[in-house]
Design a protein around this motif. Structure first.
Motif, PDB file in Angstrom:
ATOM      1  N   THR A   1      12.700  19.004  22.607  1.00 60.10           N
ATOM      2  CA  THR A   1      11.265  18.910  22.382  1.00 60.10           C
ATOM      3  C   THR A   1      11.010  17.971  21.209  1.00 60.10           C
ATOM      4  O   THR A   1      11.760  17.973  20.240  1.00 60.10           O
TER       5      THR A   1
ATOM      6  N   ASP B   1       5.907  14.738  26.133  1.00 55.85           N
ATOM      7  CA  ASP B   1       5.686  16.149  25.795  1.00 55.85           C
ATOM      8  C   ASP B   1       6.014  16.343  24.330  1.00 55.85           C
ATOM      9  O   ASP B   1       7.123  16.051  23.906  1.00 55.85           O
ATOM     10  N   TYR B   2       5.070  16.865  23.583  1.00 51.35           N
ATOM     11  CA  TYR B   2       5.347  17.106  22.173  1.00 51.35           C
ATOM     12  C   TYR B   2       4.864  18.496  21.814  1.00 51.35           C
ATOM     13  O   TYR B   2       4.159  19.149  22.585  1.00 51.35           O
ATOM     14  N   GLU B   3       5.270  18.918  20.625  1.00 52.28           N
ATOM     15  CA  GLU B   3       4.886  20.225  20.134  1.00 52.28           C
ATOM     16  C   GLU B   3       4.510  20.025  18.675  1.00 52.28           C
ATOM     17  O   GLU B   3       5.222  19.330  17.952  1.00 52.28           O
TER      18      GLU B   3
ATOM     19  N   TYR C   1      13.439  15.306  17.090  1.00 46.90           N
ATOM     20  CA  TYR C   1      13.824  15.634  18.469  1.00 46.90           C
ATOM     21  C   TYR C   1      14.753  16.846  18.379  1.00 46.90           C
ATOM     22  O   TYR C   1      15.882  16.723  17.898  1.00 46.90           O
TER      23      TYR C   1
ATOM     24  N   GLN D   1       8.984  17.478  18.135  1.00 40.02           N
ATOM     25  CA  GLN D   1       8.100  18.218  17.231  1.00 40.02           C
ATOM     26  C   GLN D   1       7.456  17.223  16.283  1.00 40.02           C
ATOM     27  O   GLN D   1       8.133  16.383  15.699  1.00 40.02           O
TER      28      GLN D   1
ATOM     29  N   ASP E   1      16.328  22.667  22.603  1.00 42.02           N
ATOM     30  CA  ASP E   1      15.689  23.952  22.866  1.00 42.02           C
ATOM     31  C   ASP E   1      16.662  25.115  22.669  1.00 42.02           C
ATOM     32  O   ASP E   1      16.276  26.190  22.235  1.00 42.02           O
TER      33      ASP E   1
ATOM     34  N   TYR F   1      12.275   9.296  22.531  1.00 43.35           N
ATOM     35  CA  TYR F   1      12.085  10.278  23.604  1.00 43.35           C
ATOM     36  C   TYR F   1      12.602   9.732  24.931  1.00 43.35           C
ATOM     37  O   TYR F   1      13.364  10.389  25.636  1.00 43.35           O
TER      38      TYR F   1
END
Length: 418
Positions: free
Chosen positions: A160, A248-250, A269, A162, A272, A148
């Motif tokens: 993002t 920041d993760y999802e 990774y 994930q 978007d 990241y």
RNA sequence: GCGGAGUUGGUGAAGUGGUUAACACGGUAGAUUGUGGCUCUAUUAUGCGUGGGUUCGACUCCCACACUUCGCCCCA
């Protein structure tokens, strides 16, 4: 004309500049995070990849570069980075006298016999890390954040992380059974590829592009609810740690990755804009043993440098930024001027000033054009009269102002004004 | 492995079954006797992805192959 093989490309122009930029950045980060550089062979015994990946997928049957060498050995060009590193750790017994984590990184080319398409080549370059001998969730957090932070530092911010947990082997088997149970009555309503996946790799159904909006898949049992307590605790702890590290993760409960050697934490990774994975990884706590080593936990990720280059290019286009080229261009016409220029060029270069010099019989007009093409910041326009007095004409190519500088002060002058 | 769209110079490209393949950018030289980026002039593809075929004649039509590109499968 002989052309390049299908799916390959020459790293030239802006691409090669960006590659160097990425390469240097990655090396810096790896040193600071204390990862050791490792290089393994471009080719390995075919069996290594078959055992790593498993025998049942298309990967092994049609997507590796296989050949028989002159000694009748079955050889495969490495399609990914993990297998070779794991092999090396086992073969060299790198774990022998260590009780802390073993941390390695690589930057290498990979080969996959694929049909080329967006972001997919037959020769690709990845950097990646593999960490052995630690099952600490702190390592998971470190590795995820390392990828990241590198991407962020490179200037990529439209992506993002994930994450998901596949749980341990037992959890996953329970889940797979439950998933099949749930899908069985509806199997006819899914696409033909999913019907095939149902038999071969049911988890991949979660990733289906065709059926992704199908209500059957939307109501599918959740992987997370099948995690045992230990896996669930790890997953929750990871989320806390990532937040702690400002990552920041999802969560993406349908992120499964393709291979079945993964346990517990997996991540990608993802850009978007076009939802392309720049890289991804996961834990593989049983692979070392399966390849003949000791029981040893491990985790790693790989990042596609080709894809990162493409992202950077899009970002640069958006900003209209042209990467910096050279600092100084030295111009001269006569033999004496050019020879004098060569020495000045060396002095500048030895002081970290990026310098180019005219070596040919070009007119001044042409030399100016070359200087502009190279985006030189300063032009040294040499002439015999001034050289005889020990003076050098320096032209600032932005302001067009020109002054004469003493030849003994030229290096200091340039450095002071860059 | 499967499918769609492409392939003309250094670059962007137009084009027609019939002697010399538009136009533009870029390059080179000159006008400007050693300080340019404006302007003007000249010049810049014996070649139209490769190999076959049809034809009096193919860059143009047909076939095959290669490569590019976008998808599918797969995705390490």
């Amino acid at each position: 004309m002989i052309t390049k093989p299908k799916g390959t490309y020459d790293l030239i122009g802006l691409d090669s500049k960006l590659y160097q930029y990425i390469y240097n950045t990655v090396n810096e980060y790896m040193i600071n995070y204390h990862y050791e550089f490792i290089r393994t062979p471009v080719f390995e015994a075919t069996e290594l990849f078959h055992r790593t990946v498993g025998d049942n997928t298309d990967i092994v049957t049609k997507e590796t570069y296989d050949f028989v060498d002159r000694g009748n050995r079955n050889i495969t060009l490495r399609p990914e980075g993990t297998a070779g590193v794991v092999r090396s750790v086992i073969e060299n017994k790198l774990y022998g006298n260590r009780n802390d984590a073993l941390k390695y990184y690589y930057i290498e080319t990979m080969y996959r016999y694929e049909r080329p398409q967006a972001g997919r080549y037959r020769e690709l370059t990845q950097f990646g890390v593999e960490v052995f001998n630690s099952n600490s969730i702190m390592i998971d957090a470190e590795v995820i954040s390392l990828g990241y932070n590198i991407l962020k530092d490179l200037g990529i911010d439209n992506f993002t992380v994930q994450i998901n947990s596949l749980g341990d082997k037992e959890s996953r088997e329970n889940y797979t059974m439950a998933l099949k149970e749930y899908l069985k009555p509806h199997i006819e309503e899914l696409c033909s590829d999913c019907q095939e996946r149902f038999k071969k790799n049911p988890l991949r159904i979660l990733d289906c592009k065709v059926d992704k909006d199908n209500s059957i898949l939307k109501n599918v049992p959740k992987l997370n609810s099948y995690l045992n307590k230990e896996s669930l605790d790890r997953y929750n702890k990871l989320k806390t740690l990532l937040t702690h590290l400002d990552i920041d993760y999802e969560e993406n409960s349908s992120l499964v990755r393709g291979l079945d050697y993964y346990d517990d934490i997996v991540w990608e990774y993802v850009t978007d804009n076009d939802n392309l994975a720049l890289g991804g990884g996961g834990r593989y706590n049983h692979l070392v043993k399966n390849l003949g080593g000791p029981e040893m936990p491990a985790i790693g990720f790989g990042m596609g440098i080709d894809r990162v280059i493409n992202e950077l290019k899009k970002i640069l286009e958006g900003k209209g930024e042209i990467p910096h080229n050279i600092d100084v261009y030295i111009m001269g016409i006569s033999e004496e001027e050019k020879i004098a220029g060569l020495k000045i060029a060396q002095d500048l270069r030895l002081n970290n000033v990026i310098t180019e010099i005219n070596n040919s019989d070009l007119s001044f007009k042409s030399q100016f054009k070359v200087a502009d093409m190279l985006q030189a910041k300063f032009l040294l326009i040499l002439n015999n009269n001034d050289l005889a007095k020990g003076l050098i004409n320096v032209k600032d190519n932005a302001t067009k102002e020109e002054i004469k500088v003493d030849e003994n002060e030229i290096v200091d002058y340039i450095i002071g004004n860059l």
